[in-house]
Design a protein around this motif. Sequence first.
Motif, PDB file in Angstrom:
ATOM      1  N   UNK A   1      11.688 -32.411 -21.186  1.00  0.00           N
ATOM      2  CA  UNK A   1      12.781 -32.971 -21.966  1.00  0.00           C
ATOM      3  C   UNK A   1      13.086 -34.406 -21.605  1.00  0.00           C
ATOM      4  N   UNK A   2      14.038 -34.977 -22.346  1.00  0.00           N
ATOM      5  CA  UNK A   2      14.481 -36.355 -22.155  1.00  0.00           C
ATOM      6  C   UNK A   2      15.813 -36.349 -21.408  1.00  0.00           C
ATOM      7  N   UNK A   3      15.909 -37.141 -20.349  1.00  0.00           N
ATOM      8  CA  UNK A   3      17.167 -37.262 -19.603  1.00  0.00           C
ATOM      9  C   UNK A   3      18.129 -38.113 -20.421  1.00  0.00           C
ATOM     10  N   UNK A   4      19.222 -37.509 -20.840  1.00  0.00           N
ATOM     11  CA  UNK A   4      20.224 -38.215 -21.635  1.00  0.00           C
ATOM     12  C   UNK A   4      21.283 -38.886 -20.791  1.00  0.00           C
ATOM     13  N   UNK A   5      21.536 -38.324 -19.618  1.00  0.00           N
ATOM     14  CA  UNK A   5      22.569 -38.872 -18.751  1.00  0.00           C
ATOM     15  C   UNK A   5      22.255 -38.477 -17.317  1.00  0.00           C
ATOM     16  N   UNK A   6      22.623 -39.340 -16.394  1.00  0.00           N
ATOM     17  CA  UNK A   6      22.359 -39.073 -14.989  1.00  0.00           C
ATOM     18  C   UNK A   6      22.062 -40.357 -14.253  1.00  0.00           C
TER      19      UNK A   6
ATOM     20  N   UNK B   1      27.947 -37.123 -13.743  1.00  0.00           N
ATOM     21  CA  UNK B   1      28.145 -38.442 -13.130  1.00  0.00           C
ATOM     22  C   UNK B   1      28.490 -38.386 -11.654  1.00  0.00           C
ATOM     23  N   UNK B   2      29.013 -37.262 -11.202  1.00  0.00           N
ATOM     24  CA  UNK B   2      29.554 -37.238  -9.842  1.00  0.00           C
ATOM     25  C   UNK B   2      28.731 -36.398  -8.880  1.00  0.00           C
ATOM     26  N   UNK B   3      27.775 -35.650  -9.358  1.00  0.00           N
ATOM     27  CA  UNK B   3      27.066 -34.729  -8.468  1.00  0.00           C
ATOM     28  C   UNK B   3      25.553 -34.907  -8.507  1.00  0.00           C
ATOM     29  N   UNK B   4      25.083 -36.095  -8.886  1.00  0.00           N
ATOM     30  CA  UNK B   4      23.644 -36.353  -8.942  1.00  0.00           C
ATOM     31  C   UNK B   4      22.927 -35.307  -9.803  1.00  0.00           C
ATOM     32  N   UNK B   5      23.517 -35.000 -10.944  1.00  0.00           N
ATOM     33  CA  UNK B   5      22.885 -34.102 -11.890  1.00  0.00           C
ATOM     34  C   UNK B   5      22.322 -34.900 -13.060  1.00  0.00           C
ATOM     35  N   UNK B   6      21.496 -34.242 -13.850  1.00  0.00           N
ATOM     36  CA  UNK B   6      20.963 -34.864 -15.054  1.00  0.00           C
ATOM     37  C   UNK B   6      21.238 -33.949 -16.240  1.00  0.00           C
ATOM     38  N   UNK B   7      21.517 -34.566 -17.378  1.00  0.00           N
ATOM     39  CA  UNK B   7      21.656 -33.843 -18.635  1.00  0.00           C
ATOM     40  C   UNK B   7      20.362 -34.036 -19.405  1.00  0.00           C
ATOM     41  N   UNK B   8      19.729 -32.921 -19.782  1.00  0.00           N
ATOM     42  CA  UNK B   8      18.404 -32.971 -20.400  1.00  0.00           C
ATOM     43  C   UNK B   8      18.442 -32.361 -21.787  1.00  0.00           C
ATOM     44  N   UNK B   9      17.833 -33.048 -22.722  1.00  0.00           N
ATOM     45  CA  UNK B   9      17.595 -32.490 -24.046  1.00  0.00           C
ATOM     46  C   UNK B   9      16.132 -32.064 -24.099  1.00  0.00           C
ATOM     47  N   UNK B  10      15.898 -30.765 -24.262  1.00  0.00           N
ATOM     48  CA  UNK B  10      14.534 -30.245 -24.280  1.00  0.00           C
ATOM     49  C   UNK B  10      13.778 -30.782 -25.492  1.00  0.00           C
TER      50      UNK B  10
END
Length: 337
Positions: free
Chosen positions: A92-97, A36-45
């Motif tokens: 993958x699908x971006x789960x959060x970001x 949430x704070x560093x312009x990252x994404x959480x990905x589920x492959x």
Amino acid sequence: MDASPNKPTLLSRSFWIEEPGIGAIRSSELDCSNVKVAEEVLIQARFGALSRGTESCVFQGRVPETEWTRMRCPFQEGDFPGPVKYGYISVGRVLDGPADLTERDVFCLYPHQTLYTVPASAVTPLPDGVPAERAVLAANMETAVNVIWDAAPVAGDTVTVVGGGVLGCLIAYLAKRVPDVAVSVVDPDALKETIYQSIGVDFCHPDKAQGGRDIVIHTSATEAGLRLCLTLARDEGRIVEASWYGDREVTLPLGQDFHSRRLQLIGSQVGMVSPAKRSTYSYADRMALALGYLTDPVLDTLFTHEIAFDDLPERLPEFAVNGSGVACVRIRYPDDT
């Protein structure tokens, strides 16, 4: 799935080469606190693929020590020859970001792993019309684009690709899009002929290959294949070497008519954008271009095998040593990671 702030860590699984010839699935805690704070994404492959040429060399421990630094992939962990987490094909699908990426399917040059975080700038959203299952061809298509830029076919040229794997097929596919270019593929594996029939490219055994070609592109990663290229090119013809041999040495007959025929031998490698386009295309631009070519469903014929992520330690050895009838090996990830 929102990993932060409710779940700052998640369990992720990844494929590692523990030592040459031996793979394993490792589990680890994935830190999601910066999403949430560093312009990252959480990905589920969702899907991946094996890049058979390069990954076979890595799996078999055939990366020369002189290339250990240059051969590192973007998010590699560990070092050659192992233990190492290596690979660069992940859809993958971006789960959060960031909101504009969340719940979108994206391509990332990431090793084989179920869940991971990367900077948002490291992913490319899939364009409309490109399903996630087919998007795993993006890395090889990016290489094919670079090879075409290096080979520079123009209207009226004759082009032969020696080596009928995934890369050879995608190069032929792109070359065929150039107006009035005659394209053929040469490979000893007759099982691949149906793939080339589907994309409308002539296919033949090396014994029946026609010479006098303006451009010959080599992708078989064999000495015999490169030697054949020298015989197929016309005088003053262009030979583009797109194979990578790892630690193997190749001997060529350059003391015969190579110089008198004024043949051009050009090395092509995807690690840098082709000089022909370097001033106008960034790496991101090249990847976006490559993904755009994947709207054509005919390319689904390249998927000759599919394996489950959890079967990688058992199945990778067979694909690393046996290429008969094998084009693209797609990896399917479990829905519940």
